[in-house]
Design a protein around this motif. Structure first.
Motif, short mmCIF file in Angstrom:
data_model
loop_
_atom_site.label_atom_id
_atom_site.label_comp_id
_atom_site.label_asym_id
_atom_site.label_seq_id
_atom_site.Cartn_x
_atom_site.Cartn_y
_atom_site.Cartn_z
N ILE A 73 0.84 -1.20 0.00
CA ILE A 73 0.00 0.00 0.00
C ILE A 73 0.88 1.25 0.00
O ILE A 73 0.62 2.21 -0.74
N MET A 74 1.93 1.23 0.83
CA MET A 74 2.86 2.35 0.89
C MET A 74 3.55 2.56 -0.47
O MET A 74 3.66 3.70 -0.95
N PHE A 75 3.98 1.47 -1.09
CA PHE A 75 4.68 1.56 -2.36
C PHE A 75 3.78 2.12 -3.46
O PHE A 75 4.17 3.00 -4.24
N ILE A 76 2.53 1.63 -3.50
CA ILE A 76 1.57 2.13 -4.49
C ILE A 76 1.28 3.60 -4.26
O ILE A 76 1.17 4.39 -5.21
N ALA A 77 1.16 4.00 -2.99
CA ALA A 77 0.90 5.41 -2.67
C ALA A 77 2.06 6.29 -3.12
O ALA A 77 1.84 7.39 -3.66
N ILE A 78 3.29 5.83 -2.91
CA ILE A 78 4.46 6.59 -3.35
C ILE A 78 4.45 6.77 -4.86
O ILE A 78 4.69 7.87 -5.38
N ILE A 79 4.15 5.69 -5.59
CA ILE A 79 4.10 5.77 -7.05
C ILE A 79 3.02 6.74 -7.50
O ILE A 79 3.25 7.61 -8.35
N ALA A 80 1.81 6.60 -6.93
CA ALA A 80 0.68 7.43 -7.35
C ALA A 80 0.96 8.91 -7.10
O ALA A 80 0.75 9.76 -7.99
N ILE A 81 1.45 9.23 -5.91
CA ILE A 81 1.72 10.64 -5.59
C ILE A 81 2.85 11.18 -6.44
O ILE A 81 2.78 12.31 -6.96
N SER A 82 3.90 10.37 -6.63
CA SER A 82 5.05 10.82 -7.42
C SER A 82 4.67 11.07 -8.87
O SER A 82 5.11 12.06 -9.48
N VAL A 83 3.84 10.19 -9.45
CA VAL A 83 3.44 10.35 -10.85
C VAL A 83 2.61 11.62 -11.04
O VAL A 83 2.82 12.37 -12.01
N VAL A 84 1.69 11.87 -10.14
CA VAL A 84 0.86 13.08 -10.25
C VAL A 84 1.72 14.33 -10.17
O VAL A 84 1.59 15.25 -11.00
N ILE A 85 2.63 14.38 -9.20
CA ILE A 85 3.51 15.55 -9.06
C ILE A 85 4.44 15.66 -10.27
O ILE A 85 4.69 16.77 -10.77
#
Length: 201
Positions: A73-85
């Motif tokens: 969950i943490m890894f997916i959240a990092i990817i999602a937030i990073s991609v948007v930014i």
């Protein structure tokens, strides 16, 4: 619908430039090749910073257990937030460097992933500003994060942000090899179109 709008935007730019004596040179990078080469371009940064983390920061690192639901969950959240930014920074870079604001920027959602493109042809420096904005800002931010708070979260954030910027580095290297031209995002493929005033393309 979106591809038609993208093609319409590009066709208008293309027609205007051709009417002013420009010739175009397509630089298309197949998606598979862009992915592989993007990782290759990112690896020197990931490996170098990973070694610095291992030898300088590991003693005070905040480590999380690798595996398990919470880790993923943490890894997916990092990817999602990073991609948007990441995509937002592309847009900010082009909006500022073009001098025309957000009207030259197009945001899309493809396969549930956000993407950003510039709708106009820009000088090389202006185009590169938008292309490299995520690499510079997220890259430096990730390095600062991993030194201030070394650990699993910051290390994964660093890796994700540099690997995500690999394809941008690939594009930037190709753009830097171009001569005196204008650069526009390719409307449907990975890559760009260089518009040259002279016949030497």
């Amino acid at each position: 619908m979106k591809s038609k709008k993208e093609n319409k935007d590009f066709n208008r730019v293309q027609a205007d430039l051709k009417a002013n004596g420009f010739r175009e040179k397509d630089v298309i990078i197949p998606s598979g090749k862009a992915m592989v080469l993007g990782i290759v371009y990112a690896l020197p940064f990931v490996i170098t910073l990973g070694l610095l983390y291992r030898f300088l920061l590991i003693e005070r690192a905040h480590l999380s257990e690798v595996g398990g639901l919470s880790f993923y969950i943490m890894f997916i959240a990092i990817i999602a937030i990073s991609v948007v930014i990441h995509e937002l920074l592309h847009g900010i870079g082009w909006a500022i460097s073009s001098g025309k604001g957000w009207k030259v920027v197009r945001f899309n959602i493809n396969a549930m992933m956000p993407s950003c493109a510039c709708k106009v042809a820009l000088k090389k420096k202006s185009y590169l500003t938008g292309v490299l904005a995520p690499f510079v800002i997220l890259g430096l931010g990730s390095i600062l994060f991993v030194f201030v708070y070394p650990g699993t979260v910051s290390l994964l954030t660093l890796m994700v942000n540099f690997i995500a910027a690999g394809a941008d580095l690939l594009i930037a290297v190709n753009v830097l090899r171009e001569g005196n031209c204008l650069i526009a995002d390719h409307p449907t493929e990975a890559g760009y179109i260089a518009f040259y005033k002279s016949s030497n393309v």
